[in-house]
Every structure is written in structure tokens, then in C-alpha cells.
Motif scaffolding. Structure first.
Motif, PDB file in Angstrom:
ATOM      1  N   UNK A   1       1.430   6.466 -10.332  1.00 25.82           N
ATOM      2  CA  UNK A   1       0.422   6.396  -9.274  1.00 25.82           C
ATOM      3  C   UNK A   1       1.054   5.749  -8.047  1.00 25.82           C
ATOM      4  N   UNK A   2       0.196   5.460  -7.074  1.00 24.25           N
ATOM      5  CA  UNK A   2       0.585   4.676  -5.899  1.00 24.25           C
ATOM      6  C   UNK A   2      -0.394   3.515  -5.770  1.00 24.25           C
TER       7      UNK A   2
ATOM      8  N   UNK B   1      -0.630  12.739  -5.341  1.00 21.64           N
ATOM      9  CA  UNK B   1      -0.620  13.850  -4.406  1.00 21.64           C
ATOM     10  C   UNK B   1      -1.202  13.495  -3.054  1.00 21.64           C
ATOM     11  N   UNK B   2      -0.940  14.349  -2.078  1.00 22.20           N
ATOM     12  CA  UNK B   2      -1.408  14.126  -0.710  1.00 22.20           C
ATOM     13  C   UNK B   2      -2.925  13.999  -0.626  1.00 22.20           C
ATOM     14  N   UNK B   3      -3.643  14.811  -1.382  1.00 15.46           N
ATOM     15  CA  UNK B   3      -5.105  14.786  -1.332  1.00 15.46           C
ATOM     16  C   UNK B   3      -5.715  14.024  -2.498  1.00 15.46           C
ATOM     17  N   UNK B   4      -4.910  13.297  -3.236  1.00 12.60           N
ATOM     18  CA  UNK B   4      -5.417  12.531  -4.378  1.00 12.60           C
ATOM     19  C   UNK B   4      -6.254  11.361  -3.899  1.00 12.60           C
TER      20      UNK B   4
ATOM     21  N   UNK C   1       0.843  -1.190   0.000  1.00 20.69           N
ATOM     22  CA  UNK C   1       0.000   0.000   0.000  1.00 20.69           C
ATOM     23  C   UNK C   1       0.877   1.238   0.000  1.00 20.69           C
ATOM     24  N   UNK C   2       0.589   2.153  -0.864  1.00 18.94           N
ATOM     25  CA  UNK C   2       1.304   3.420  -1.099  1.00 18.94           C
ATOM     26  C   UNK C   2       2.619   3.245  -1.858  1.00 18.94           C
ATOM     27  N   UNK C   3       2.964   2.009  -2.262  1.00 23.34           N
ATOM     28  CA  UNK C   3       4.188   1.819  -3.047  1.00 23.34           C
ATOM     29  C   UNK C   3       4.005   2.515  -4.395  1.00 23.34           C
TER      30      UNK C   3
END
Length: 194
Positions: free
Chosen positions: A24-25, A47-50, A11-13
């Protein structure tokens, strides 16, 4: 054998093209529990709020799953996230939190995570389990976290992970120990793999 990693660690990789473009992540890992394979990843923006993306990444488009990134050739391999998850569930929904049962029906733990093979493998090779003392006898604590290889000793049955009678002798305390079990390293202190 390729490096083993916990599915939650994916997750978040970042998802990166071979040309170095960040795409993307990883939001979640999608699998086919019956076939014990990763079938893809749902994605989130960078992005942080994506939020979640409408595109997903099928395993067939993954060049390699590495410790630091998921590598793809280019963005053309992305597909509709709805198509990707149509018949599959995320590992979280399907396996994490599942009961761990013996063949006799005794509950001996809970699945905490799924262990997958990196590189080009994408196989589900084991599970991280919060095991009770009934599963791993001789423990002074109420239980501990162990790694159980998938295969003869551990099979998925619906929403439960069922362990064969000899499963307690095929556990590892960490990922390197699980790697030795899965690879069948002779002389491993926990016995040979199932």
C-alpha cells in the motif's frame, strides 16, 4: 540516532514487505500526541485511482521507517483502520496548523509539520514552525520557518504548542540542525538541547 523526517513527507510513502511485495501507500500518520509517538498509519491503495484501504498499519507491525519506504514483515500485521484510529487522531488533525504560544500566552507562530524519528524509533522529536519575528528576533523578514525540538522547550497543551522562555535559543534552520539539537551535539551553534 535514526534519521529525522517530516511527517508530511511520509504521505504516499510505499509500504513494502521484507520479501519485496508492495502492499500500500501511507495515507496519513496516526499519533499519540501525549506520548509523542507514532501509533500507526492509515493506508491507501497503490493505483492512481485507489482510495483509502479498510486496513491500517499499527506501529508495532513496522519493521523500519526508512527514507524511501515503510518496511513490514508481511501483510499479517495490518489491522482494521477503524481500530487504529479509534482513540487517536492523524497528525494533521491534531497538530498541524496549531498555534505556537509562549508561556506568557503570546502567539508567535504556527505549526507547519511534525518531525519524527525514522528507523525503529517512531518518536515525535520536534516541530517545523512558521515563526514570527517576536519568536526569532533579529530577522529582517516578517518571519521564517524554523525547527523546534520537542521536550522541555516545546510541549503540546491541547491544540497549542507552548514554548518555554528559552525556546528561541534552541531552534534550527533545517533537519540536520534539529538532529544536532536532539542528539545533544556539543558546540552546536544554537546551543545545547533542552
Amino acid at each position: 540516532m535514526n534519521e529525522l523526517m517530516a511527517a508530511r513527507s511520509l504521505t504516499t510513502r510505499p509500504v513494502v514487505t521484507l520479501g519485496g511485495d508492495a502492499v500500500a501507500h501511507v495515507k496519513d500518520t496516526v499519533c499519540d500526541a501525549g506520548a509523542s509517538r507514532i501509533t500507526g498509519f492509515t493506508l491507501t491503495g497503490r493505483g492512481l485511482l485507489s482510495g483509502p484501504l479498510k486496513e491500517g498499519l499499527p506501529w508495532s507491525s513496522v519493521y523500519a521507517l526508512g527514507h524511501d519506504a515503510v518496511m513490514i514483515r508481511d501483510r499479517r500485521g495490518l489491522v482494521s483502520a477503524a481500530v487504529l484510529t479509534e482513540r487517536r487522531q492523524s497528525l494533521r488533525a491534531e497538530v498541524i496548523g496549531a498555534r505556537v504560544l509562549t508561556e506568557a500566552g503570546d502567539e508567535v507562530g504556527t505549526v507547519l509539520d511534525v518531525v519524527v524519528e525514522g528507523g525503529t524509533g517512531g518518536r515525535v522529536v520536534g516541530f517545523r514552525v512558521a515563526a514570527s519575528r517576536r519568536f526569532v528576533p533579529g530577522q529582517s523578514r516578517h518571519g521564517r520557518r524554523v525547527y523546534v525540538p520537542r521536550g522541555v522547550s516545546a510541549t503540546l497543551a491541547g491544540r497549542d504548542l507552548v514554548l518555554a522562555g528559552e525556546a528561541a535559543s534552541h531552534v534550527a534552520d533545517d533537519l540536520p540542525g534539529l538532529t544536532a539539537l536532539v542528539a545533544g551535539v556539543p558546540g552546536h551553534p544554537k546551543g545545547s538541547p533542552p
